[in-house]
Write a protein that holds these residues in place. Structure first.
Motif, PDB file in Angstrom:
ATOM      1  N   TRP A   1       0.906  -1.294   0.070  1.00 43.22           N
ATOM      2  CA  TRP A   1      -0.195  -0.066  -0.050  1.00 43.22           C
ATOM      3  C   TRP A   1       0.788   1.334  -0.040  1.00 43.22           C
ATOM      4  O   TRP A   1       1.884   1.122   0.684  1.00 43.22           O
ATOM      5  CB  TRP A   1      -0.885  -0.019   1.446  1.00 43.22           C
ATOM      6  N   GLN A   2       0.532   2.466  -0.588  1.00 42.23           N
ATOM      7  CA  GLN A   2       1.071   3.655  -0.549  1.00 42.23           C
ATOM      8  C   GLN A   2       1.274   3.798   1.171  1.00 42.23           C
ATOM      9  O   GLN A   2       0.478   3.438   1.803  1.00 42.23           O
ATOM     10  CB  GLN A   2       0.274   4.575  -1.333  1.00 42.23           C
ATOM     11  N   ARG A   3       2.343   4.707   1.217  1.00 43.49           N
ATOM     12  CA  ARG A   3       2.581   4.392   2.646  1.00 43.49           C
ATOM     13  C   ARG A   3       1.661   5.276   3.603  1.00 43.49           C
ATOM     14  O   ARG A   3       1.643   5.120   4.922  1.00 43.49           O
ATOM     15  CB  ARG A   3       4.139   5.171   2.831  1.00 43.49           C
TER      16      ARG A   3
ATOM     17  N   GLU B   1     -12.535  -9.130 -13.432  1.00 42.35           N
ATOM     18  CA  GLU B   1     -12.937 -10.469 -14.068  1.00 42.35           C
ATOM     19  C   GLU B   1     -13.065 -11.277 -12.867  1.00 42.35           C
ATOM     20  O   GLU B   1     -13.737 -12.317 -12.880  1.00 42.35           O
ATOM     21  CB  GLU B   1     -11.871 -10.802 -15.158  1.00 42.35           C
ATOM     22  N   ARG B   2     -12.431 -11.064 -11.854  1.00 42.62           N
ATOM     23  CA  ARG B   2     -12.453 -12.161 -10.430  1.00 42.62           C
ATOM     24  C   ARG B   2     -12.023 -11.428  -9.244  1.00 42.62           C
ATOM     25  O   ARG B   2     -11.646 -10.495  -9.516  1.00 42.62           O
ATOM     26  CB  ARG B   2     -11.467 -13.291 -10.799  1.00 42.62           C
ATOM     27  N   ASP B   3     -12.466 -12.073  -8.190  1.00 37.92           N
ATOM     28  CA  ASP B   3     -12.014 -11.477  -6.864  1.00 37.92           C
ATOM     29  C   ASP B   3     -10.377 -11.930  -6.896  1.00 37.92           C
ATOM     30  O   ASP B   3     -10.056 -12.985  -6.774  1.00 37.92           O
ATOM     31  CB  ASP B   3     -12.458 -12.264  -5.830  1.00 37.92           C
ATOM     32  N   LEU B   4      -9.660 -10.750  -6.677  1.00 39.23           N
ATOM     33  CA  LEU B   4      -8.241 -10.986  -6.554  1.00 39.23           C
ATOM     34  C   LEU B   4      -8.161 -10.867  -4.897  1.00 39.23           C
ATOM     35  O   LEU B   4      -8.594 -10.080  -4.428  1.00 39.23           O
ATOM     36  CB  LEU B   4      -7.315  -9.810  -7.237  1.00 39.23           C
ATOM     37  N   PRO B   5      -7.123 -11.792  -4.511  1.00 39.29           N
ATOM     38  CA  PRO B   5      -6.689 -11.766  -3.064  1.00 39.29           C
ATOM     39  C   PRO B   5      -5.876 -10.503  -2.845  1.00 39.29           C
ATOM     40  O   PRO B   5      -5.225  -9.918  -3.838  1.00 39.29           O
ATOM     41  CB  PRO B   5      -5.807 -13.178  -2.761  1.00 39.29           C
ATOM     42  N   ALA B   6      -5.938 -10.162  -1.650  1.00 40.61           N
ATOM     43  CA  ALA B   6      -4.888  -9.072  -1.153  1.00 40.61           C
ATOM     44  C   ALA B   6      -3.652  -9.385  -1.265  1.00 40.61           C
ATOM     45  O   ALA B   6      -3.302 -10.534  -1.015  1.00 40.61           O
ATOM     46  CB  ALA B   6      -5.586  -8.597   0.429  1.00 40.61           C
ATOM     47  N   ALA B   7      -2.806  -8.355  -1.519  1.00 39.20           N
ATOM     48  CA  ALA B   7      -1.184  -8.892  -1.709  1.00 39.20           C
ATOM     49  C   ALA B   7      -0.942  -9.105  -0.254  1.00 39.20           C
ATOM     50  O   ALA B   7      -1.679  -8.629   0.698  1.00 39.20           O
ATOM     51  CB  ALA B   7      -0.468  -7.609  -2.049  1.00 39.20           C
ATOM     52  N   PRO B   8       0.196 -10.070  -0.032  1.00 36.32           N
ATOM     53  CA  PRO B   8       0.427 -10.559   1.111  1.00 36.32           C
ATOM     54  C   PRO B   8       0.799  -9.149   2.200  1.00 36.32           C
ATOM     55  O   PRO B   8       0.158  -9.536   3.450  1.00 36.32           O
ATOM     56  CB  PRO B   8       1.843 -11.414   0.944  1.00 36.32           C
ATOM     57  N   SER B   9       1.290  -8.187   2.018  1.00 43.33           N
ATOM     58  CA  SER B   9       1.536  -7.190   2.943  1.00 43.33           C
ATOM     59  C   SER B   9       0.214  -6.639   3.326  1.00 43.33           C
ATOM     60  O   SER B   9      -0.022  -6.175   4.482  1.00 43.33           O
ATOM     61  CB  SER B   9       2.564  -6.158   2.281  1.00 43.33           C
ATOM     62  N   VAL B  10      -0.709  -6.534   2.540  1.00 43.18           N
ATOM     63  CA  VAL B  10      -2.148  -6.038   2.729  1.00 43.18           C
ATOM     64  C   VAL B  10      -2.868  -7.093   3.548  1.00 43.18           C
ATOM     65  O   VAL B  10      -3.716  -6.833   4.408  1.00 43.18           O
ATOM     66  CB  VAL B  10      -2.828  -5.659   1.426  1.00 43.18           C
ATOM     67  N   ALA B  11      -2.737  -8.256   3.234  1.00 37.22           N
ATOM     68  CA  ALA B  11      -3.360  -9.509   3.978  1.00 37.22           C
ATOM     69  C   ALA B  11      -3.146  -9.166   5.429  1.00 37.22           C
ATOM     70  O   ALA B  11      -3.901  -9.544   6.251  1.00 37.22           O
ATOM     71  CB  ALA B  11      -3.265 -10.913   3.315  1.00 37.22           C
TER      72      ALA B  11
ATOM     73  N   LEU C   1      -9.212   1.013  15.451  1.00 31.08           N
ATOM     74  CA  LEU C   1      -9.574   0.312  13.938  1.00 31.08           C
ATOM     75  C   LEU C   1     -10.197  -1.005  14.551  1.00 31.08           C
ATOM     76  O   LEU C   1     -11.201  -1.481  13.809  1.00 31.08           O
ATOM     77  CB  LEU C   1      -8.648   0.135  12.946  1.00 31.08           C
ATOM     78  N   THR C   2      -9.431  -1.593  15.649  1.00 34.79           N
ATOM     79  CA  THR C   2      -9.936  -2.780  15.992  1.00 34.79           C
ATOM     80  C   THR C   2     -11.327  -2.828  16.768  1.00 34.79           C
ATOM     81  O   THR C   2     -11.881  -4.203  17.198  1.00 34.79           O
ATOM     82  CB  THR C   2      -8.857  -3.639  16.738  1.00 34.79           C
ATOM     83  N   ARG C   3     -11.735  -1.934  17.259  1.00 32.07           N
ATOM     84  CA  ARG C   3     -12.809  -1.542  17.896  1.00 32.07           C
ATOM     85  C   ARG C   3     -14.108  -1.155  16.927  1.00 32.07           C
ATOM     86  O   ARG C   3     -15.165  -1.262  17.749  1.00 32.07           O
ATOM     87  CB  ARG C   3     -12.539  -0.741  18.977  1.00 32.07           C
ATOM     88  N   CYS C   4     -13.890  -0.997  15.779  1.00 30.91           N
ATOM     89  CA  CYS C   4     -15.170  -0.668  14.827  1.00 30.91           C
ATOM     90  C   CYS C   4     -14.965  -1.470  13.717  1.00 30.91           C
ATOM     91  O   CYS C   4     -13.951  -2.062  13.281  1.00 30.91           O
ATOM     92  CB  CYS C   4     -14.909   0.757  14.634  1.00 30.91           C
ATOM     93  N   PRO C   5     -16.158  -1.538  13.195  1.00 28.94           N
ATOM     94  CA  PRO C   5     -15.998  -2.483  11.724  1.00 28.94           C
ATOM     95  C   PRO C   5     -15.146  -1.585  10.587  1.00 28.94           C
ATOM     96  O   PRO C   5     -15.419  -0.418  10.663  1.00 28.94           O
ATOM     97  CB  PRO C   5     -17.637  -2.250  11.369  1.00 28.94           C
ATOM     98  N   VAL C   6     -14.219  -2.289  10.082  1.00 32.29           N
ATOM     99  CA  VAL C   6     -13.250  -1.737   9.219  1.00 32.29           C
ATOM    100  C   VAL C   6     -13.520  -2.568   7.780  1.00 32.29           C
ATOM    101  O   VAL C   6     -13.471  -3.786   7.982  1.00 32.29           O
ATOM    102  CB  VAL C   6     -11.969  -1.759   9.693  1.00 32.29           C
ATOM    103  N   TRP C   7     -13.599  -2.020   6.567  1.00 31.40           N
ATOM    104  CA  TRP C   7     -13.317  -2.456   5.214  1.00 31.40           C
ATOM    105  C   TRP C   7     -12.015  -1.891   4.441  1.00 31.40           C
ATOM    106  O   TRP C   7     -11.842  -0.756   4.581  1.00 31.40           O
ATOM    107  CB  TRP C   7     -14.562  -2.286   4.599  1.00 31.40           C
ATOM    108  N   LEU C   8     -11.334  -2.632   3.839  1.00 31.08           N
ATOM    109  CA  LEU C   8     -10.101  -2.191   3.321  1.00 31.08           C
ATOM    110  C   LEU C   8     -10.253  -2.552   1.816  1.00 31.08           C
ATOM    111  O   LEU C   8     -10.820  -3.565   1.241  1.00 31.08           O
ATOM    112  CB  LEU C   8      -9.174  -3.105   3.828  1.00 31.08           C
ATOM    113  N   PHE C   9      -9.516  -1.804   0.961  1.00 29.70           N
ATOM    114  CA  PHE C   9      -9.538  -2.022  -0.292  1.00 29.70           C
ATOM    115  C   PHE C   9      -8.105  -1.418  -0.942  1.00 29.70           C
ATOM    116  O   PHE C   9      -7.489  -0.623  -0.335  1.00 29.70           O
ATOM    117  CB  PHE C   9     -10.658  -1.397  -1.277  1.00 29.70           C
ATOM    118  N   SER C  10      -7.617  -2.274  -2.070  1.00 33.12           N
ATOM    119  CA  SER C  10      -6.517  -1.922  -2.725  1.00 33.12           C
ATOM    120  C   SER C  10      -7.027  -1.620  -4.132  1.00 33.12           C
ATOM    121  O   SER C  10      -7.988  -2.248  -4.665  1.00 33.12           O
ATOM    122  CB  SER C  10      -5.713  -2.988  -2.729  1.00 33.12           C
ATOM    123  N   SER C  11      -6.190  -0.491  -4.755  1.00 28.89           N
ATOM    124  CA  SER C  11      -6.289  -0.484  -6.330  1.00 28.89           C
ATOM    125  C   SER C  11      -4.808  -0.605  -6.972  1.00 28.89           C
ATOM    126  O   SER C  11      -3.693  -0.041  -6.426  1.00 28.89           O
ATOM    127  CB  SER C  11      -6.817   1.034  -6.331  1.00 28.89           C
ATOM    128  N   GLY C  12      -4.755  -1.255  -7.873  1.00 27.79           N
ATOM    129  CA  GLY C  12      -3.690  -1.682  -8.493  1.00 27.79           C
ATOM    130  C   GLY C  12      -3.573  -1.984  -9.998  1.00 27.79           C
ATOM    131  O   GLY C  12      -3.117  -1.265 -10.640  1.00 27.79           O
TER     132      GLY C  12
END
Ligand SMILES: Cc1cc2nc3c(=O)[nH]c(=O)nc-3n(C[C@H](O)[C@H](O)[C@H](O)COP(=O)(O)O)c2cc1C
Length: 175
Positions: A65-67, A99-109, A80-91
């Motif tokens: 992710w961008q830093r 075309e398909r669900d791409l997994p998160a990059a390992p560092s983002v996972a 963040l661990t105390r509230c609902p959080v959703w994450l996304f990556s753009s790349g």
């Protein structure tokens, strides 16, 4: 019942993730959720106290992710661990993300796990004339720069978040 308030924070180098964050914000607002869309670096000093949920995303650079978004995740980890959080990556600079669900990059996972995020999505990226950096200019020279973001896909994802949040309120569950 008070409206839900959501922070959409993003890390970007060349601006395309900022637009994705705005599209997410627009969709959430259409579902009657109060939304602040901010660069992750600008949230410094402010608490996450006013927010019922957070959406955090960033452009991918060499698998990371961008830093500003990484720092945001680190700095606000406890809140963040105390509230609902959703994450996304753009790349990806190809149609794969539509075309398909791409997994998160390992560092983002690892961030997904650390924050116990409710979900993560990978969206296509964009590389346009004027992008910063030597590699970016090389990619553009090879004619591989384009816009692979899919606004409909992104809004559908945000719609799902709204449904989860509004459902939570309607059922009167703890927020
Ligand atoms: C130097 C460089 C490295 C990149 N590395 C990745 C990568 O590892 N994975 C990926 O999916 N996309 C990668 N991309 C594509 C970017 O993530 C894409 O252009 C994204 O939309 C950039 O977001 P931003 O405009 O918000 O900075 C890279 C682009 C550049 C210029």
């Amino acid at each position: 019942m008070a409206a839900q308030r959501v922070l959409v924070a993003y890390g970007t180098k060349n601006g395309s993730t900022a637009e994705i964050a705005e599209w997410i914000g627009e969709e959430l607002r259409e579902q009657h959720i109060e939304v602040d869309v901010r660069p992750a670096a600008d949230v410094h000093g402010l608490g996450l106290g006013p927010y019922d949920a957070v959406v955090l995303g960033a452009g991918l650079y060499a698998g990371r992710w961008q830093r500003d978004a990484v720092r945001f995740a680190r700095r606000h980890r406890q809140a963040l661990t105390r509230c609902p959080v959703w994450l996304f990556s753009s790349g990806p600079l190809d149609p794969s993300a539509t075309e398909r669900d791409l997994p998160a990059a390992p560092s983002v996972a690892r961030i997904v796990t650390r924050l116990d995020a409710r979900g993560h999505a990978t969206f296509g990226g964009r590389l346009a004339e004027g992008a910063q950096g030597f590699v970016a200019r090389q990619i553009l020279k090879q004619g591989k720069g384009d816009d692979f973001r899919d606004c409909e896909q992104i809004r559908t994802w945000a719609h799902g978040i709204a449904a989860r949040l509004v459902g939570t309120t309607e059922q009167g569950l703890p927020q």
